[in-house]
Scaffold this motif. Sequence first.
Motif, short mmCIF file in Angstrom:
data_model
loop_
_atom_site.label_atom_id
_atom_site.label_comp_id
_atom_site.label_asym_id
_atom_site.label_seq_id
_atom_site.Cartn_x
_atom_site.Cartn_y
_atom_site.Cartn_z
N ILE A 252 -59.07 -2.34 18.26
CA ILE A 252 -58.82 -3.62 18.89
C ILE A 252 -60.18 -4.24 19.20
O ILE A 252 -61.06 -3.58 19.73
N THR A 253 -60.34 -5.51 18.88
CA THR A 253 -61.60 -6.23 19.09
C THR A 253 -61.43 -7.28 20.17
O THR A 253 -60.42 -7.99 20.19
N CYS A 254 -62.42 -7.41 21.06
CA CYS A 254 -62.38 -8.40 22.12
C CYS A 254 -62.41 -9.80 21.51
O CYS A 254 -63.23 -10.10 20.64
N ASP A 255 -61.53 -10.68 21.99
CA ASP A 255 -61.41 -12.02 21.46
C ASP A 255 -62.18 -13.09 22.22
O ASP A 255 -62.04 -14.28 21.94
N VAL A 256 -63.02 -12.69 23.17
CA VAL A 256 -63.79 -13.67 23.94
C VAL A 256 -64.88 -14.26 23.05
O VAL A 256 -65.64 -13.54 22.41
N GLU A 257 -64.93 -15.59 23.03
CA GLU A 257 -65.89 -16.29 22.16
C GLU A 257 -67.15 -16.75 22.90
O GLU A 257 -68.18 -16.96 22.29
N ASP A 258 -67.05 -16.97 24.22
CA ASP A 258 -68.14 -17.63 24.94
C ASP A 258 -69.03 -16.68 25.74
O ASP A 258 -69.11 -16.75 26.94
N THR A 259 -69.71 -15.77 25.04
CA THR A 259 -70.71 -14.94 25.70
C THR A 259 -72.08 -15.56 25.40
O THR A 259 -72.20 -16.41 24.52
N PRO A 260 -73.14 -15.16 26.11
CA PRO A 260 -74.46 -15.74 25.87
C PRO A 260 -74.96 -15.58 24.43
O PRO A 260 -75.79 -16.36 23.97
N VAL A 261 -74.44 -14.60 23.70
CA VAL A 261 -74.91 -14.36 22.33
C VAL A 261 -73.83 -14.66 21.29
O VAL A 261 -73.96 -14.25 20.14
N GLY A 262 -72.77 -15.35 21.69
CA GLY A 262 -71.68 -15.66 20.75
C GLY A 262 -70.45 -14.84 21.06
O GLY A 262 -70.25 -14.42 22.20
N PRO A 263 -69.62 -14.56 20.06
CA PRO A 263 -68.41 -13.76 20.30
C PRO A 263 -68.73 -12.35 20.79
O PRO A 263 -69.72 -11.76 20.38
N CYS A 264 -67.89 -11.83 21.66
CA CYS A 264 -68.12 -10.49 22.24
C CYS A 264 -68.08 -9.40 21.16
O CYS A 264 -69.01 -8.64 21.02
N MET A 265 -66.97 -9.30 20.45
CA MET A 265 -66.80 -8.34 19.36
C MET A 265 -66.82 -6.87 19.79
O MET A 265 -66.97 -5.99 18.95
N SER A 266 -66.69 -6.58 21.09
CA SER A 266 -66.53 -5.18 21.51
C SER A 266 -65.24 -4.67 20.89
O SER A 266 -64.29 -5.42 20.71
N GLU A 267 -65.20 -3.40 20.57
CA GLU A 267 -63.97 -2.85 20.01
C GLU A 267 -63.71 -1.45 20.54
O GLU A 267 -64.62 -0.75 20.97
N ASP A 268 -62.44 -1.07 20.51
CA ASP A 268 -62.02 0.24 20.97
C ASP A 268 -60.71 0.58 20.29
O ASP A 268 -59.98 -0.31 19.84
N SER A 269 -60.42 1.85 20.19
CA SER A 269 -59.15 2.26 19.61
C SER A 269 -58.44 3.29 20.48
O SER A 269 -57.32 3.67 20.18
N GLY A 270 -59.09 3.71 21.53
CA GLY A 270 -58.49 4.73 22.38
C GLY A 270 -58.71 6.12 21.79
O GLY A 270 -59.26 6.27 20.70
N LEU A 271 -58.29 7.11 22.52
CA LEU A 271 -58.46 8.49 22.07
C LEU A 271 -57.50 8.81 20.95
O LEU A 271 -56.41 8.25 20.87
N GLY A 272 -57.88 9.71 20.11
CA GLY A 272 -57.02 10.11 19.00
C GLY A 272 -57.09 9.13 17.85
O GLY A 272 -58.07 8.43 17.68
N ALA A 273 -56.04 9.07 17.10
CA ALA A 273 -56.00 8.18 15.93
C ALA A 273 -54.72 7.34 15.99
O ALA A 273 -53.71 7.72 15.40
N PRO A 274 -54.74 6.21 16.69
CA PRO A 274 -53.53 5.39 16.76
C PRO A 274 -53.14 4.89 15.37
O PRO A 274 -53.99 4.60 14.54
#
Length: 63
Positions: A7-29
């Motif tokens: 899952i990727t963060c959908d926030v667009e308005d950070t000081p450097v552009g889109p956030c783009m942090s991502e995570d999938s949680g533990l294991g393999a969803p």
Amino acid sequence: MSHYVSITCDVEDTPVGPCMSEDSGLGAPRTATEARLRIRSSGWHRTRDGRDICPGCWDDGKR
């Protein structure tokens, strides 16, 4: 063939552009829904309009 769900963060308005942090949680969803259930406990949020927001952006008020 294997698949990787994250899952990727959908926030667009950070000081450097889109956030783009991502995570999938533990294991393999296997689905995005399963990944969202896993990362909810680490502070990720899903908004009513369907955006995924990482804990850092949520805490910064970027909702």
